[in-house]
Design a protein around this motif. Sequence first.
Motif, PDB file in Angstrom:
ATOM      1  N   LEU A   5       0.970  -0.709   0.000  1.00 36.68           N
ATOM      2  CA  LEU A   5       0.000   0.000   0.000  1.00 36.68           C
ATOM      3  C   LEU A   5       0.786   0.574   0.000  1.00 36.68           C
ATOM      4  O   LEU A   5       0.758   1.626   0.001  1.00 36.68           O
ATOM      5  CB  LEU A   5      -1.149   0.428  -0.423  1.00 36.68           C
ATOM      6  CG  LEU A   5      -2.081   0.717  -1.498  1.00 36.68           C
ATOM      7  CD1 LEU A   5      -2.411   1.396  -1.500  1.00 36.68           C
ATOM      8  CD2 LEU A   5      -2.978   0.675  -2.257  1.00 36.68           C
ATOM      9  N   THR A 352      -7.128   6.550   1.674  1.00 34.68           N
ATOM     10  CA  THR A 352      -8.350   5.808   1.993  1.00 34.68           C
ATOM     11  C   THR A 352      -8.085   4.353   2.362  1.00 34.68           C
ATOM     12  O   THR A 352      -8.645   3.829   3.325  1.00 34.68           O
ATOM     13  CB  THR A 352      -9.325   5.851   0.800  1.00 34.68           C
ATOM     14  OG1 THR A 352      -9.702   7.209   0.563  1.00 34.68           O
ATOM     15  CG2 THR A 352     -10.560   5.013   1.070  1.00 34.68           C
ATOM     16  N   GLY A 353      -7.275   3.654   1.580  1.00 34.54           N
ATOM     17  CA  GLY A 353      -7.019   2.239   1.822  1.00 34.54           C
ATOM     18  C   GLY A 353      -7.925   1.329   1.017  1.00 34.54           C
ATOM     19  O   GLY A 353      -8.579   0.452   1.561  1.00 34.54           O
ATOM     20  N   ASP A 400      -5.697   0.081   5.602  1.00 29.51           N
ATOM     21  CA  ASP A 400      -5.745   1.233   6.502  1.00 29.51           C
ATOM     22  C   ASP A 400      -5.153   2.483   5.865  1.00 29.51           C
ATOM     23  O   ASP A 400      -5.040   3.520   6.518  1.00 29.51           O
ATOM     24  CB  ASP A 400      -4.986   0.919   7.801  1.00 29.51           C
ATOM     25  CG  ASP A 400      -5.650  -0.182   8.608  1.00 29.51           C
ATOM     26  OD1 ASP A 400      -6.899  -0.242   8.599  1.00 29.51           O
ATOM     27  OD2 ASP A 400      -4.942  -0.983   9.231  1.00 29.51           O
ATOM     28  N   GLY A 401      -4.790   2.385   4.591  1.00 30.75           N
ATOM     29  CA  GLY A 401      -4.251   3.532   3.877  1.00 30.75           C
ATOM     30  C   GLY A 401      -2.741   3.629   3.978  1.00 30.75           C
ATOM     31  O   GLY A 401      -2.103   2.982   4.807  1.00 30.75           O
ATOM     32  N   PHE A 402      -2.173   4.442   3.112  1.00 22.60           N
ATOM     33  CA  PHE A 402      -0.734   4.714   3.141  1.00 22.60           C
ATOM     34  C   PHE A 402      -0.476   5.928   4.028  1.00 22.60           C
ATOM     35  O   PHE A 402      -1.128   6.968   3.897  1.00 22.60           O
ATOM     36  CB  PHE A 402      -0.210   4.979   1.737  1.00 22.60           C
ATOM     37  CG  PHE A 402      -0.038   3.739   0.922  1.00 22.60           C
ATOM     38  CD1 PHE A 402       0.890   2.778   1.277  1.00 22.60           C
ATOM     39  CD2 PHE A 402      -0.802   3.526  -0.217  1.00 22.60           C
ATOM     40  CE1 PHE A 402       1.056   1.630   0.528  1.00 22.60           C
ATOM     41  CE2 PHE A 402      -0.638   2.383  -0.975  1.00 22.60           C
ATOM     42  CZ  PHE A 402       0.294   1.427  -0.599  1.00 22.60           C
ATOM     43  N   VAL A 403       0.499   5.786   4.902  1.00 21.99           N
ATOM     44  CA  VAL A 403       0.854   6.853   5.845  1.00 21.99           C
ATOM     45  C   VAL A 403       1.968   7.701   5.234  1.00 21.99           C
ATOM     46  O   VAL A 403       2.985   7.169   4.781  1.00 21.99           O
ATOM     47  CB  VAL A 403       1.316   6.255   7.192  1.00 21.99           C
ATOM     48  CG1 VAL A 403       1.738   7.357   8.150  1.00 21.99           C
ATOM     49  CG2 VAL A 403       0.211   5.400   7.790  1.00 21.99           C
ATOM     50  N   PRO A 404       1.813   9.018   5.207  1.00 22.94           N
ATOM     51  CA  PRO A 404       2.820   9.869   4.567  1.00 22.94           C
ATOM     52  C   PRO A 404       4.116   9.972   5.361  1.00 22.94           C
ATOM     53  O   PRO A 404       4.110   9.953   6.592  1.00 22.94           O
ATOM     54  CB  PRO A 404       2.121  11.231   4.487  1.00 22.94           C
ATOM     55  CG  PRO A 404       1.151  11.227   5.618  1.00 22.94           C
ATOM     56  CD  PRO A 404       0.667   9.802   5.714  1.00 22.94           C
TER      57      PRO A 404
END
Length: 471
Positions: A5, A352-353, A400-404
């Motif tokens: 992701l 968003t994920g 759970d989405g990509f964390v920046p």
Amino acid sequence: MKKALPFYLILLLVFISACTDQDDNIFVPDAETEIQDFIWKGLNTYYFWQADVADLRDDRFGSQEDYQTFLSQYSDPSDLFDALLSPEDRFSYITDDYVELQNARAGNFDSNGMEFGLIGYTDSDRVDGYVRYVYEGSDADLKGIKRGDLFTGVNGQRLNRANYFELLFGESSGQYTLDMAAFDTQDMIVPNGQSVDLAKSPATLNPVFLVKTFDLSNGVKAGYLMYNRFTATFDQKLNQAFGELKAAGIDELVLDMRYNPGGSVNSSVNLASMITGQFNNDLFVSLKYNQKQQRFNTDYKFRSTLSGEGINSLELTRVYVITTARTASASELIINGLDPYIDVIQVGDVTTGKNEASVTLYDSPSFRFDDEALNPNHTWAMQPIIARNENSIGFSDYIDGFVPEVPLREDLRNLGVLGEVSEPLLARALSQIDPSLAPKFLPLPTLAGKELLGSDWHELLKNDMYLEDPL
């Protein structure tokens, strides 16, 4: 990086004979349940979680009577569709008007030109709106609406959780009066007594929204592209934009997908190939189907041509991607697919994920629209999740989405002008390239409220990643 992701995903099916005899010939419904029959058979054949849904098992019904009784429980086909979905499924949907869906896939919408976001609160049911951007020449543009404008009501009614959807997305939303607002001294959004009449009209919205270059003080030429939806009919425009960036000789690229909810997988592959170019024919992403449809597992590879013409590839080894919670689906596919090959520096908020792809199924023997036996009695179609993507090293776990790496949320009190160096998210991205551009403002206290649906959420498209081409 971090944790590394249609129109028509009719991916199904060059030959429907690919289905088992049991699937093809299971039972014939009566006329009153022909739509329900289409829904059950389509999901039984292609739905990603088919094996996990008890009512979709191949041996679920022992007789024609059992099958007919089950379908007859659902007078509304949408209810049957919902009842057959897995609890893991957040994104499958159904429509009773596939013509509208097809138009939306092509980028054709009824629009007043105002793209907006909505904020909800935990301490009350009120809903506030803000303008993300406006299309040049649209009704909103001509009426003076601009990015950062606030509103609290429609047609004199205060927006709340019970009415906002109907007022802004319902059947009567083609024309409305927007009740404008402003921040008070306590950072509360309050009505300001002004209003603006807005009307929607048919429009084809170009998702290639902004293309710019910046000559930075450290000698680097940075390109900037704001891309707002993966719409296949605009892939040539996207390639032209990359041609401009290539001709300008950019060294770095900031790809702004903060408001991009997804779209065509094919367009995602094209974009990845434009950013790179040195990985032609290498694996970008793979799509994996349910156990019954493993033969449709598909590898998408980097490419060098688009509709017979050369792709304008930049051959970059790094890209900066601006994201927010509205960045989804095919946008996340860019992050996941590029990550094994180049440095992907994410700036903004968690995405968003959505790591699944869907297909448009129609009521025909092959579930395709171009089938001569397409049922003429209705215009229902469904868009179920049929595959999950993984990148070239097998990673797909980003629900759970990509964390920046460089976190920064948009602030309604300081949205800035899109494409300007002073715009906070772009400034933060450019400062990773040229540290002299590091923002000099102090972050403001976090506003109360949580993002709800926005205008990028289309009733038919939603946060979609879909396939276009038959196998």
